[in-house]
Design a protein around this motif. Structure first.
Motif, short mmCIF file in Angstrom:
data_model
loop_
_atom_site.label_atom_id
_atom_site.label_comp_id
_atom_site.label_asym_id
_atom_site.label_seq_id
_atom_site.Cartn_x
_atom_site.Cartn_y
_atom_site.Cartn_z
N LEU A 137 -1.48 30.88 32.32
CA LEU A 137 -1.20 30.67 33.73
C LEU A 137 0.18 31.22 34.03
CD1 LEU A 137 -2.55 27.02 34.11
CD2 LEU A 137 -3.64 29.14 34.89
N ASP A 138 0.25 32.17 34.93
CA ASP A 138 1.49 32.85 35.27
C ASP A 138 2.27 32.03 36.29
OD1 ASP A 138 3.53 34.54 35.96
OD2 ASP A 138 2.25 36.19 36.64
N VAL A 139 3.41 31.46 35.88
CA VAL A 139 4.25 30.68 36.78
C VAL A 139 5.61 31.38 36.97
CG1 VAL A 139 3.15 28.46 36.36
CG2 VAL A 139 4.98 29.23 34.82
N SER A 140 5.60 32.70 36.86
CA SER A 140 6.84 33.45 37.05
C SER A 140 7.33 33.31 38.49
CB SER A 140 6.63 34.92 36.70
OG SER A 140 5.61 35.48 37.52
N VAL A 141 8.64 33.43 38.67
CA VAL A 141 9.25 33.30 40.00
C VAL A 141 10.13 34.51 40.26
CG1 VAL A 141 9.17 30.78 39.96
CG2 VAL A 141 11.20 31.95 39.07
N PRO A 142 10.28 34.91 41.53
CA PRO A 142 11.15 36.05 41.85
C PRO A 142 12.60 35.80 41.48
CG PRO A 142 9.68 35.56 43.69
CD PRO A 142 9.56 34.43 42.73
N ALA A 143 13.04 34.55 41.65
CA ALA A 143 14.45 34.22 41.35
C ALA A 143 14.59 32.72 41.19
CB ALA A 143 15.35 34.70 42.48
N THR A 177 10.06 24.12 39.19
CA THR A 177 9.26 23.70 40.34
C THR A 177 7.88 24.35 40.30
OG1 THR A 177 11.23 23.41 41.72
CG2 THR A 177 9.14 23.70 42.87
N ALA A 178 7.84 25.64 39.98
CA ALA A 178 6.56 26.35 39.91
C ALA A 178 5.66 25.73 38.84
CB ALA A 178 6.79 27.83 39.63
N ALA A 179 6.22 25.41 37.68
CA ALA A 179 5.43 24.82 36.60
C ALA A 179 4.92 23.43 37.00
CB ALA A 179 6.26 24.73 35.32
N LEU A 180 5.78 22.67 37.66
CA LEU A 180 5.38 21.33 38.09
C LEU A 180 4.24 21.41 39.09
CD1 LEU A 180 5.92 18.28 38.09
CD2 LEU A 180 7.57 18.66 39.93
N VAL A 181 4.35 22.33 40.05
CA VAL A 181 3.30 22.47 41.06
C VAL A 181 2.00 22.98 40.43
CG1 VAL A 181 2.63 23.73 43.16
CG2 VAL A 181 4.92 22.74 42.96
N MET A 182 2.10 23.87 39.47
CA MET A 182 0.90 24.34 38.78
C MET A 182 0.22 23.18 38.06
SD MET A 182 -1.18 26.82 38.15
CE MET A 182 -0.36 28.43 38.39
N GLY A 183 1.02 22.31 37.47
CA GLY A 183 0.45 21.12 36.82
C GLY A 183 -0.25 20.22 37.82
N ASP A 184 0.36 20.04 38.99
CA ASP A 184 -0.28 19.25 40.04
C ASP A 184 -1.58 19.90 40.50
OD1 ASP A 184 1.73 17.35 39.99
OD2 ASP A 184 2.82 18.18 41.70
N ALA A 185 -1.55 21.23 40.60
CA ALA A 185 -2.75 21.95 41.03
C ALA A 185 -3.89 21.73 40.04
CB ALA A 185 -2.44 23.44 41.18
N LEU A 186 -3.58 21.78 38.74
CA LEU A 186 -4.60 21.53 37.73
C LEU A 186 -5.15 20.11 37.87
CD1 LEU A 186 -2.91 23.11 34.58
CD2 LEU A 186 -5.00 23.93 35.69
N ALA A 187 -4.25 19.14 37.99
CA ALA A 187 -4.67 17.74 38.06
C ALA A 187 -5.57 17.49 39.26
CB ALA A 187 -3.45 16.83 38.10
#
Length: 333
Positions: A148-154, A168-178
């Motif tokens: 799962l690509d959680v890369s961010v521009p900056a 933040t991106a990783a946390l939101v991706m985890g929420d999305a999975l849940a």
């Protein structure tokens, strides 16, 4: 270590602008991640749905904190999960992982030594591995079964050093999975409450009126031909601020409350000893069934500005009573 003092006084406007910049940068990072979500996300969800064991979340440093939160969110929303520290895993904690488990590994760089060190052992055991990294070409991304690509521009950090947008991106991706897994499982509010029985949410979603209502001889109740004085004495004995008024079969006819009593006392023509309570009672009382949630009683009381309710069965026979103090004691309100 003492934090350095600012070189000069900082204006409120500058502090606000700095905070707004962080929110803007992290919002952009999330929008970029949202646009990338596709088949890989669905495949990761399917891997977690197919898991016969638990989801083992792991990560070092800030990624470890995020992994811990993701594990907690998964566990409370219907997907058994726990956090494993990758550093401790190499010293015995890998024994917690069975071949039925799926591993969710977080590393922004994808090169975290402690995680890469345990990948061979997990592979030998046959564990499916889902990696969440900010570098699709990293070692961890390539070794994982799914990425799962959680890369961010900056990063939002002006020095581009402290993990901010990336966590933040990783946390939101985890929420999305849940949440996606919740939807796929048909996970309900009642299911959520069962894993939170001691919390206020559990009480609100699991406690029924039958669990808090007064029953039997504790129900304030008089016949419709009883005098207002008899109704007052019943209210005083049962201390719920009202009494149900019933017919010979126990079917609810109305309710006599403190308010009805005050109105009767204000009328000098009313003789409480000789006036039947049926002439003074309210004829359209608010009621609920015993199987309703206690929180529904709280909502009904609040909506109609009342402090007590009569509980009836399908035939409108009185089976219980409760007031706001019962709900307060049960910590529903």
């Amino acid at each position: 270590m003492t934090a350095p003092a600012p070189a000069q006084p900082v204006q409120d406007a500058a502090l606000i602008a700095s905070g707004q910049t962080v929110v803007a940068i992290e919002t952009q990072a999330l929008q970029a991640m949202q646009a990338r979500m596709g088949p890989e996300f669905a495949a990761a969800c399917r891997a977690l749905l197919a898991c016969r064991g638990r989801v083992v979340c792991t990560g070092m440093g800030k990624s470890g904190h995020i992994a811990t939160k993701i594990a907690a969110t998964l566990a409370s929303t219907g997907t058994p999960a726990f956090f494993m520290h990758p550093g401790e895993a190499s010293h015995g904690d890998l024994g917690m992982v069975t071949d039925a488990d799926v591993v969710l590994a977080l590393s922004n760089s994808g090169e975290t030594d402690e995680i890469l060190a345990i990948v061979p052992a997990l592979k030998r055991q046959g564990n499916v591995m889902v990696a969440m990294t900010g570098r699709p070409q990293s070692s961890l991304a390539r070794l994982a079964d799914l990425h799962l690509d959680v890369s961010v521009p900056a990063e939002a950090c002006p020095l581009s050093l402290a993990p901010t947008s990336s966590t933040t991106a990783a946390l939101v991706m985890g929420d999305a999975l849940a949440v996606a897994l919740m939807d796929a499982r048909g996970f309900t509010a009642e299911d959520f409450a069962r894993s939170h029985p001691a919390g206020s949410l559990g009480r609100r979603l699991l406690l029924h009126i039958r669990d808090v209502m007064h029953t039997g001889d504790d129900i304030p109740s008089v016949r419709a031909d009883a005098s207002a004085t008899a109704a007052l004495l019943e209210m005083t004995r049962k201390r719920l601020g009202m009494t149900a008024v019933v017919d010979a079969d126990g079917v609810l006819q109305g309710v006599f409350t403190d308010g009805d009593l005050r109105r009767a006392l204000d009328d000098e023509q009313t003789d409480l000893h000789n006036t039947p309570v049926s002439r003074l009672m309210g004829r359209s009382p608010k009621t609920l069934g015993a199987d309703a949630l206690a929180v529904e009683a709280a909502h009904l009381m609040e909506e109609h500005k009342i402090s007590s309710l009569v509980v009836v069965d399908a035939g409108r026979r009185v089976v219980g009573a409760l007031n706001i103090h019962d709900l307060l004691r049960a910590r529903v309100v």
